[in-house]
Design an enzyme around this catalytic site. Structure first.
Site, PDB file in Angstrom:
ATOM      1  N   ARG A 113      30.295  -6.589  18.451  1.00  0.00           N
ATOM      2  CA  ARG A 113      30.294  -5.915  20.069  1.00  0.00           C
ATOM      3  C   ARG A 113      28.764  -6.373  20.038  1.00  0.00           C
ATOM      4  NH1 ARG A 113      27.202  -0.575  19.795  1.00  0.00           N
ATOM      5  NH2 ARG A 113      25.487  -1.635  18.744  1.00  0.00           N
ATOM      6  N   CYS A 151      26.263  -6.382  23.188  1.00  0.00           N
ATOM      7  CA  CYS A 151      25.554  -5.569  24.050  1.00  0.00           C
ATOM      8  C   CYS A 151      24.422  -5.573  25.275  1.00  0.00           C
ATOM      9  CB  CYS A 151      24.757  -4.050  23.464  1.00  0.00           C
ATOM     10  SG  CYS A 151      24.072  -3.283  25.058  1.00  0.00           S
TER      11      CYS A 151
END
Length: 134
Positions: free
Chosen positions: A110, A112
């Protein structure tokens, strides 16, 4: 049925319709590339949550899950996500809800990031790349 390497558009009424020249997802070579989702209600096209980042996150993940399912995938097959936040201060609250969907098995890679603005005043947007169950 299309050739596995030929890009195929994925479209479902269970997620918001695209508002530009893009698809909800594109499937090719056993991989599903999902466009970013914001907290739009698929039936009305209107934002939900009234600025509540937790309510927005739940709708975003619901929309994303609908696209994954329409593309023959599932949250457990997601390889990577990108989370865009209008305010990085919302990270912990978004992350707690995100973990409800992506905590079983191998959690996706991921990124972010905080962004200056998101469409329609959204506070969170999430996209992903997933394997297709074939």
């Amino acid at each position: 049925m299309s050739h596995p390497m030929q890009p195929e558009a994925v479209i479902t009424a269970s997620a918001p319709a695209p508002v530009g020249p893009y698809n909800q997802a594109v499937k090719a070579g056993g991989v599903l590339y999902c466009s970013g989702q914001i907290a739009l209600d698929p039936s009305t096209g209107l934002m939900v949550g009234a600025g509540d980042v937790e309510a927005e996150t739940r709708q975003v993940l619901s929309n994303l899950q609908a696209v994954l399912e329409a593309g023959g995938s599932s949250p457990g097959q997601v390889l990577r996500t990108t989370v865009f936040l209008a305010d990085l201060g919302d990270f912990a609250r978004v992350n707690a809800i995100y973990a409800e969907l992506f905590s079983d098995g191998v959690s996706p890679a991921r990124a972010c990031v905080e962004v200056a603005a998101l469409p329609k005043g959204a506070r969170v947007e999430i996209d992903c790349i997933a394997l297709v169950a074939e």
